[in-house]
Design an enzyme around this catalytic site. Structure first.
Site, PDB file in Angstrom:
ATOM      1  N   HIS A 160       0.843  -1.202   0.000  1.00 33.85           N
ATOM      2  CA  HIS A 160       0.000   0.000   0.000  1.00 33.85           C
ATOM      3  C   HIS A 160       0.878   1.251   0.000  1.00 33.85           C
ATOM      4  CE1 HIS A 160      -3.388   2.599   1.418  1.00 33.85           C
ATOM      5  NE2 HIS A 160      -2.395   3.237   2.021  1.00 33.85           N
ATOM      6  N   GLU A 161       1.861   1.296   0.877  1.00 37.02           N
ATOM      7  CA  GLU A 161       2.736   2.478   0.952  1.00 37.02           C
ATOM      8  C   GLU A 161       3.582   2.615  -0.306  1.00 37.02           C
ATOM      9  OE1 GLU A 161       2.403   4.727   3.171  1.00 37.02           O
ATOM     10  OE2 GLU A 161       0.918   3.566   4.278  1.00 37.02           O
ATOM     11  N   HIS A 179       1.719   4.475  -2.882  1.00 34.36           N
ATOM     12  CA  HIS A 179       1.820   5.931  -2.761  1.00 34.36           C
ATOM     13  C   HIS A 179       3.074   6.452  -3.455  1.00 34.36           C
ATOM     14  CE1 HIS A 179      -1.636   6.371  -0.267  1.00 34.36           C
ATOM     15  NE2 HIS A 179      -1.133   5.782   0.804  1.00 34.36           N
ATOM     16  N   GLU A 212      -5.887   7.041  -1.065  1.00 34.90           N
ATOM     17  CA  GLU A 212      -5.930   5.814  -0.262  1.00 34.90           C
ATOM     18  C   GLU A 212      -6.602   4.680  -1.033  1.00 34.90           C
ATOM     19  OE1 GLU A 212      -4.415   5.243   2.502  1.00 34.90           O
ATOM     20  OE2 GLU A 212      -3.727   7.300   2.738  1.00 34.90           O
TER      21      GLU A 212
END
Length: 827
Positions: free
Chosen positions: A416-417, A420, A492
Site C-alpha cells: 500500500h505504501e 503511494h 488511499e
C-alpha cells in the site's frame, strides 16, 4: 455486572492482575449459575488457566474433560488442545535446563512416539531450509512444517540459521493449527542468547494471544504470561497477561491469489486519481496565486504589471523551495520527535520476509530505488511515506505493525505504501499541504500588517485592500483544507488497489486494516499519554486513528467475521457517514474493505467479512428511517443559528416594509429565532431516558441507524479504564470498557467549562479501574461516544452530568431577552 452481560468484573480484574487464587472462587460461582453462553465458556477458559497457574492441574484437567462434552465443536476442539497443552507442559524441562534453545524434539514432544529424521549434510540442510521457507511464504503450511521439522531434527543448534528456522517453524505450526506446538517452541526461544530472537518469541506469543480464537487465546496468553514479566524489559510494552481477557477472535483467512500483477477494475470505487490530483493542485495553486496577488496588488498600486511578475515569482520560488526542503525537514522531525531508526532491507526481511520480497519486486518492476526504510519504536501500528521524488522516498512503519500483523498482512501494508510512492502521492500531498499552509500564512500575515497601519487616508486605502486579502485568503484556506482531504481519501483507494494487484491478497489488506484498528485501540487503553506518532502523522498514516474504536472493538470480541462486517453497515449506508467523512483524511474503513472485497471477487477469492452479505443486508435497511429525516437533521444540527438568521432577516424585512416601526425588531426576532431553534435541537438531541434499555458497546456499534444528532437512550455497565483524552491531566471525559468493547463518556458540568475542569482535576482520576453503571445518550460519528447523564459507582459516589442544562438555560434566556428587549431599549 449481571451474569447475563458477561464475566464478573472482579474476576476479569483478578485475571488481568494475575491474582489467580482470588479469581477462582468468583469464576466457579459464575459457572455454577450462568447460562451456557459465550461468557460462560470464557469463564471456563479462564478457570482452566487459573487452576493451572495455582498448581491445581487435576481440576484443570477435569474441567477440560467436562468441556469436551460441549455441543459446540469449537469448545470441544479447545478442550482437546488444552488437555494436550497441559500434558506437554508437564513434560517440559525446567528453565534451568534450557539455557540454549532446544530442538523441536523437546519443544513439541507430547507423546511417547516421536518421528525420526535422518541427519542432514550441510548442503542438504541448506536446501531443506530454503524449501521450508519457500513453502511458508506460499502459504503451504503443512509442507513448511514437514520441511522445517526435517531441518531442525536433522541438524543441531550450531547450524548458522538454526534459530531462524525455529521462528519459521513456530509460524508454520500456528498457521497449520498446531497451536500448542507453536506455543511450546516459542517458550523455548525466549531463553535464546540472541536478543532479537528472544524479543521475537515474546512478541509472537503476544500476537497469538491477540489473534487466535478466543478459547485458544487463553493457552497462548498463559504461555506469554509465564515467559514475561508484566512489562517487557526491552520495549516496556505490557505483556499479554494484561490483555488476555481482551484477546479477539481470529478472522478465518480466506485464500489468496497465486497470480500477482493482475489488473483489477475500480469501477464505482473512487474518482480518477490523476484528475483528483490535477484539479486539487491547480485550484490550490490558483488560490495561492490569487491571495498573493491580492496582497501585493492592493488598490492604488502604481505599477500593477510589476506586482503581477513579483507575485508569480514569489509563488513559484516559495513552493519549489518547500517541495525540495520538505522531506529534509521531515527527516529532522522523525529524528527529534519520533526517534526513527533507519534500517536496512535485511532487517525488514527478518521481521517480515514477505514484506521484503514485495519491496524488491515493486522497486524492480517500476524501476525505482529501494525507499529509505525506517522503524519507530511505538506499539501503535501505523505506516506512512513522504518525500519529493520516488527515488528518494522514505517509508516508515512503527514496531506495532509487526506486533499485531502477520507476515502476509504486513506485506500488504508495505505494498500500500509503495503504491503511494509509485503514484507520486507523497509528492502531491507534500505540495498540496504546502499550498494550503501558504494560504493560512498569507491570512495571518495580512492581519498582522493591517493592525500595524495608522489612520491616515493612504493607510485606510491600503487597509481596504488588505482586508479583502484577509477574507479571500481565509476562504481559500478553508476550501483548500477540504480539497486536500478529498485528495487524501482518493489516493488511499488507489494505494489499496495497487496493493491488491501487487500481492494478489486483497483479503490480507482488509485484515490488516481491521487489526491496525484493534492495535490502536489496545495501545490506547494501556497508555496514559497520546501517541505522538499517531497525532503527528494522521494525514500520512495508513488509516485514521479516530475511527479505530469501532472497527477495533468489533474485532476484539467478534466470534464471527460477519459481526465485524455489521459494524461496517454504518460506514456504507448511513448518510451521516458520508457527511462525517468530509472531515476525514481517509475513507471510512467499511468503504475500503468493501472495495477490497470487489478485488477479491475478481480474483475468484472468498472474503473474510462476507461483505456481499452485508451489502444485501444494507439494501434491506429502512431507507425512510435512514434518509427520510437526514436533511431535516442537518438543519436541526444548525437550528439555533438558522433560527437566528431567519429571525434577523424577517425583522429587517418587516422594518423596511413599514409594517412595524420598531427599531429593536430585528435583534428581537433574531434572539427569539435562536432560542426556539436551540430548544427544538435540544429536544431532538436528548430524548427521554425513561426505560433506557441495557446495551453493550458492540451492539451499539452495530446499529446502522445511529446518528450524531439524535441521541439513543442507553444503559451501560463496565469499568472506567482512563480519561477520554489520555494526554490531558485535567480532562473530564472518561473511557468505559465492557466485555464487548470500549467507548468514550462525555461529561458536562452544570457550572460549564470551569466545572468540567474542576471535575477533571479533582475527581475523574479516582474513577479509573472502578466498576460503574452509566445512563446517557449514545451518538455515532467518525468516533462514537455517550453523553452521560448519570454514572453510579458502588465503591465511590454517583456523578451527574448536565448536557441539557446549559442548552435549555441559553435558549430560555434568549427568548426572555427577546421579549424584554423593547423595555430595555426604549424607542
Amino acid at each position: 455486572m449481571s451474569p447475563s452481560s458477561g464475566v464478573p468484573i472482579a474476576a476479569v480484574q483478578a485475571m488481568q492482575e494475575r491474582r489467580y487464587a482470588d479469581a477462582i472462587p468468583t469464576l466457579e460461582a459464575f459457572c455454577r449459575t450462568a447460562p451456557k453462553g459465550k461468557a460462560y465458556f470464557q469463564a471456563q477458559v479462564w478457570l482452566v488457566k487459573a487452576y493451572k497457574a495455582t498448581g491445581a492441574k487435576d481440576q484443570a484437567i477435569a474441567l477440560c474433560q467436562q468441556m469436551q462434552q460441549s455441543h459446540q465443536p469449537q469448545i470441544q476442539a479447545w478442550a482437546e488442545q488444552a488437555l494436550a497443552f497441559l500434558a506437554a507442559d508437564s513434560s517440559q524441562p525446567s528453565e534451568a535446563a534450557t539455557t540454549k534453545a532446544p530442538s523441536p524434539a523437546s519443544a513439541t514432544d507430547s507423546s511417547p512416539s516421536m518421528p525420526t529424521f535422518p541427519k542432514l549434510t550441510p548442503a542438504e540442510a541448506r536446501a531443506m531450509l530454503a524449501a521450508g521457507n519457500k513453502a511458508l511464504k506460499q502459504g503451504q503450511y503443512a509442507e513448511a512444517v514437514e520441511k522445517l521439522e526435517a531441518f531442525c531434527y536433522g541438524t543441531d543448534s550450531s547450524f548458522k540459521d538454526y534459530e531462524q528456522a525455529q521462528t519459521w517453524l513456530a509460524k508454520a505450526y500456528r498457521h497449520n493449527h498446531q497451536i500448542e506446538q507453536s506455543i511450546a517452541l516459542c517458550r523455548t526461544l525466549v531463553s535464546s542468547e540472541k536478543p532479537f530472537i528472544k524479543i521475537w518469541a515474546e512478541q509472537y506469543l503476544q500476537a497469538m494471544a491477540a489473534a487466535v480464537p478466543t478459547v485458544e487465546a487463553a493457552a497462548a496468553a498463559t504461555a506469554a504470561t509465564e515467559t514475561q514479566s508484566n512489562h517487557s524489559p526491552e520495549s516496556g510494552k505490557p505483556s499479554s497477561a494484561q490483555s488476555a481477557t481482551a484477546a479477539p477472535s481470529t478472522i478465518p483467512k480466506a485464500r489468496r491469489s497465486k497470480q500477482r500483477g493482475v489488473k483489477l477494475a475500480m469501477k464505482g470505487v473512487a474518482s480518477n486519481l490523476t484528475l483528483a490530483s490535477g484539479v486539487t493542485i491547480v485550484l490550490l495553486c490558483g488560490m495561492v496565486l490569487a491571495a498573493t496577488l491580492n496582497l501585493l496588488l492592493i488598490q492604488g498600486a502604481d505599477d500593477p504589471t510589476s506586482g503581477l511578475i513579483s507575485a508569480i515569482l514569489i509563488t513559484i520560488i516559495f513552493n519549489l523551495a518547500m517541495f525540495l526542503l520538505g522531506p529534509i525537514i521531515m527527516d529532522l522531525v522523525q529524528k527529534l520527535i519520533y526517534d526513527t531508526r533507519w534500517v536496512s532491507l535485511s532487517e525488514i526481511e527478518r521481521r517480515s520476509p514477505e514484506s521484503a520480497k514485495v519491496i524488491r519486486r515493486v522497486c524492480q518492476q517500476h524501476h525505482i530505488q529501494t525507499p529509505r526504510l525506517g522503524i519507530i519504536d511505538d506499539e501503535n501500528p501505523t505506516a506512512f511515506t513522504y518525500g519529493s521524488f520516488p527515488n528518494s522516498a522514505r517509508l516508515v512503519v512503527s514496531q506495532g505493525l509487526f506486533t499485531y500483523l502477520d507476515d502476509d498482512e504486513a506485506a500488504t501494508v508495505y505494498a500500500h505504501e509503495l503504491g503511494h510512492i509509485v503514484h507520486w502521492d507523497f509528492a502531491v500531498m507534500t505540495l498540496a499541504s504546502t499550498l494550503v499552509q501558504v494560504c493560512y500564512l498569507i491570512y495571518t500575515y495580512a492581519r498582522a500588517i493591517a493592525d500595524q497601519l495608522g489612520d491616515s487616508d493612504s493607510a485606510k486605502k491600503v487597509k481596504g485592500g488588505i482586508q479583502s486579502a484577509v477574507i479571500l485568503a481565509y476562504i481559500f484556506y478553508i476550501v483548500g483544507e477540504y480539497l486536500l482531504l478529498y485528495l487524501s481519501r482518493t489516493r488511499e483507494y488507489y494505494a489499496d488497489h495497487f496493493a491488491a494487484e501487487v500481492t494478489g491478497n486483497p483479503n490480507g489488506l482488509s485484515r490488516a486494516l481491521v487489526k491496525i484498528a484493534y492495535g490502536i485501540l489496545e495501545e490506547g487503553k494501556r497508555s496514559d499519554k497520546p501517541s505522538k506518532v499517531l497525532q503527528g502523522t494522521r494525514a500520512l498514516g495508513i488509516s485514521d486513528p479516530r475511527s479505530a474504536s469501532m472497527t477495533g472493538t468489533a474485532y476484539r470480541v467478534a466470534a464471527e467475521p460477519e459481526k465485524v462486517g455489521r459494524v461496517f453497515l454504518w460506514d456504507m449506508f448511513n448518510p451521516w457517514a458520508g457527511w462525517m467523512e468530509l472531515n476525514s483524511t481517509h475513507p471510512l474503513t467499511g468503504k475500503r474493505v468493501r472495495a477490497l472485497t470487489t478485488y477479491a471477487e475478481q480474483l475468484g477469492l472468498d472474503s473474510e467479512f462476507d461483505m456481499a452479505r452485508m451489502i444485501r443486508e444494507g439494501r434491506t435497511l429502512n431507507k425512510r428511517k435512514l434518509y427520510g429525516s437526514f436533511m431535516l437533521d442537518i438543519l436541526l444540527f444548525w437550528a439555533e443559528w438558522l433560527g437566528g438568521l431567519a429571525g434577523l432577516a424577517l425583522g429587517i424585512a418587516l422594518l423596511k416594509s413599514g409594517t412595524i416601526q420598531l427599531f429593536v425588531l430585528p435583534p428581537m426576532l433574531m434572539l427569539l429565532g435562536f432560542g426556539v431553534g436551540l430548544l427544538l435541537k435540544t429536544w431532538v438531541m436528548y430524548p427521554s431516558l425513561h426505560r433506557a434499555p441495557e446495551m453493550d458497546v458492540l451492539l451499539l456499534m452495530s446499529d446502522p441507524y445511529a446518528s450524531p444528532l439524535r441521541g439513543k437512550p442507553v444503559q451501560l455497565a463496565g469499568q472506567i479504564i482512563g480519561r477520554g483524552d489520555s494526554g490531558s491531566r485535567f480532562g473530564s471525559d472518561l473511557k468505559l470498557q465492557d466485555p464487548t468493547g470500549l467507548i468514550y463518556l462525555h461529561y458536562a458540568s452544570r457550572f460549564g467549562p470551569l466545572g468540567n475542569f474542576l471535575f477533571g482535576m479533582s475527581q475523574a482520576a479516582s474513577f479509573v479501574n472502578q466498576e460503574v453503571a452509566v445512563t446517557g445518550w449514545f451518538r455515532r460519528g467518525v468516533m462514537p461516544w455517550v453523553d452521560m447523564t448519570l454514572m453510579t459507582c458502588p465503591n465511590k459516589w454517583n456523578v451527574s452530568s448536565h448536557h441539557r442544562f446549559w442548552a435549555l438555560l441559553l435558549a430560555i434566556g434568549a427568548i426572555i431577552l427577546a421579549f424584554t428587549l423593547p423595555i430595555l431599549i426604549p424607542t
